[in-house]
Motif scaffolding. Structure first.
Motif, PDB file in Angstrom:
ATOM      1  N   ASP A   9       0.809  -1.219   0.000  1.00 31.83           N
ATOM      2  CA  ASP A   9       0.000   0.000   0.000  1.00 31.83           C
ATOM      3  C   ASP A   9       0.846   1.275   0.000  1.00 31.83           C
ATOM      4  O   ASP A   9       0.604   2.199   0.778  1.00 31.83           O
ATOM      5  CB  ASP A   9      -0.952  -0.015   1.213  1.00 31.83           C
ATOM      6  N   ASP A  39      -1.324  -2.568  -4.109  1.00 31.99           N
ATOM      7  CA  ASP A  39      -1.611  -1.131  -4.053  1.00 31.99           C
ATOM      8  C   ASP A  39      -0.294  -0.368  -4.208  1.00 31.99           C
ATOM      9  O   ASP A  39       0.097   0.447  -3.376  1.00 31.99           O
ATOM     10  CB  ASP A  39      -2.361  -0.721  -2.783  1.00 31.99           C
ATOM     11  N   ASN A  69      -5.977  -3.813  -5.424  1.00 29.12           N
ATOM     12  CA  ASN A  69      -7.197  -3.333  -6.078  1.00 29.12           C
ATOM     13  C   ASN A  69      -6.980  -1.965  -6.723  1.00 29.12           C
ATOM     14  O   ASN A  69      -7.507  -1.702  -7.807  1.00 29.12           O
ATOM     15  CB  ASN A  69      -8.371  -3.290  -5.089  1.00 29.12           C
ATOM     16  N   HIS A  70      -6.188  -1.085  -6.106  1.00 35.68           N
ATOM     17  CA  HIS A  70      -5.925   0.221  -6.721  1.00 35.68           C
ATOM     18  C   HIS A  70      -5.221   0.075  -8.071  1.00 35.68           C
ATOM     19  O   HIS A  70      -5.432   0.886  -8.963  1.00 35.68           O
ATOM     20  CB  HIS A  70      -5.074   1.090  -5.786  1.00 35.68           C
ATOM     21  N   HIS A 162      -2.425  -9.314  -1.633  1.00 38.94           N
ATOM     22  CA  HIS A 162      -2.888  -7.981  -1.238  1.00 38.94           C
ATOM     23  C   HIS A 162      -4.001  -8.123  -0.188  1.00 38.94           C
ATOM     24  O   HIS A 162      -3.930  -7.552   0.881  1.00 38.94           O
ATOM     25  CB  HIS A 162      -3.371  -7.203  -2.457  1.00 38.94           C
ATOM     26  N   HIS A 202      -3.547  -4.039   2.166  1.00 41.54           N
ATOM     27  CA  HIS A 202      -4.933  -3.666   1.912  1.00 41.54           C
ATOM     28  C   HIS A 202      -5.656  -3.082   3.128  1.00 41.54           C
ATOM     29  O   HIS A 202      -6.437  -2.158   2.972  1.00 41.54           O
ATOM     30  CB  HIS A 202      -5.704  -4.878   1.362  1.00 41.54           C
TER      31      HIS A 202
HETATM   32 FE   LIG Z   1      -6.129  -2.214  -1.317  1.00 42.09          FE
END
Ligand SMILES: [Fe+2]
Ligand SMILES: [Fe+2]
Lengths: 250, 82
Positions: A9, A39, A69-70, A162, A202
């Protein structure tokens, strides 16, 4: 002994380039490899991927990552992966890589993973198409992780995701969103292989330490959780090392 | 503050979905007369942009920004895993 530096992240864009660099320059003295738990970027654009590669590339230790996910936000995950790979960064998705470190074989198996929740509060593969798609996606990522973990014969095996494989490392997040932060199927996959350590990100408000039902140590290395450039974890303490360090692709 | 019930949800979605923000790690807590923003982001520019966007969207809202910038120093210790 194997020393693994890890963070997740980092959400790199132009405004972050340079911030991590002083701590990263010290890496070769502190660790044998850097793992990044997704991320990597803010929106998953090619420009942001280039910023990430500038900040986390050319480090003097191998860098192995999974996407988060980003990194999927702009539907350019394949281009992001290509930019990173071209910069010498290993991107894992349902795959494993083996590094030779001090005469030991370190295996890293990675996937982004997905949500779905944990025992007693998880989604089921039942009902509307959308719900089955959601749970089916989680199962697909978990199966890919299991296959990747089992695909290598190594002295130390690390799972890199993640999304979270256990709920303990989510403590601090609202209970209501646990199902969007990870799923128990990832934990099962980790337990189905001789995994020594599982790293994820995450959950920015989660906590650092947990264990899978099978007893594998889990660490949430999301940057806001560890509050420093990276953590360092030592595996195979007390083993005899040799000078042989190289990257062997599987 | 009209439609108070949805305010936190609206702000969470604004912060996640706004082009120049994309933050999911910011907390929103309501005090009596002030909305307190918390959590950590990766740069001072991001923190300032968050406050700017919320102020623009909700001009009548009093905001206290307690968002921190996550530190990036090298670690002082190693954890042995067994
Ligand atoms: Fe995330
Ligand atoms: Fe994140």
């Amino acid at each position: 002994m194997i020393r693994i530096a890890a963070v997740g992240d980092v959400h790199v864009d132009k405004d972050v380039v340079g911030r991590y660099r002083p701590a990263l320059e010290e890496l070769p003295d502190r660790a044998d490899v850097l793992l990044i738990a997704g991320d990597l970027t803010r929106h998953g654009t090619v420009d942001e991927a280039k910023c990430f590669a500038t900040e986390f590339g050319g480090l003097g230790v191998p860098v192995v990552v999974v996407l988060g996910n980003h990194d999927h936000q702009s539907d350019r995950q394949d281009d992001v992966t290509r930019v990173l790979t071209d910069s010498g960064i290993t991107v894992l998705e349902g795959a494993a890589t083996v590094l030779k470190i001090g005469g030991h074989r370190l295996g890293i198996a990675g996937t982004k993973g997905f949500g779905g929740g944990f025992k007693g509060a998880c989604a089921s593969n039942f009902g509307e198409r959308e719900m089955k798609d959601f749970v089916g996606t989680a199962e697909r990522y978990a199966d890919a992780l299991r296959d990747a973990l089992r695909s290598v014969q190594v002295d130390a095996l690390v799972a890199l995701t993640h999304y979270a494989p256990v709920p303990e490392t989510l403590a601090g997040e609202p209970l209501e969103i646990f199902a969007f932060l990870g799923c128990y199927q990832l934990g099962q996959a980790i337990d189905d292989a001789p995994t020594a350590l599982a790293l994820h990100g995450h959950a920015h408000h989660g906590s650092e330490r947990g264990r899978t039902p099978g007893g594998v140590p889990v660490r949430n290395v999301a940057h806001p959780v560890i509050k420093q450039a990276y953590n360092v974890y030592q595996l195979l303490s007390g083993t005899v090392d040799t000078k042989d360090t190289q990257l062997a692709n599987v | 503050m009209t439609k108070q019930i949805d305010l936190e949800a609206e702000i969470h979605r604004l912060l996640a979905e706004h082009d120049r923000i994309a933050e999911q790690g910011v907390t929103v807590q309501r005090r009596e007369n002030v909305l307190v923003l918390g959590g950590e982001v990766e740069s001072a520019q991001r923190r300032d942009e968050i406050c700017r966007q919320i102020t623009t969207r909700y001009p009548d809202l009093e905001i206290a920004c307690d968002i921190g910038i996550t530190r990036t120093q090298a670690p002082a210790e190693v954890e042995e895993i067994s």
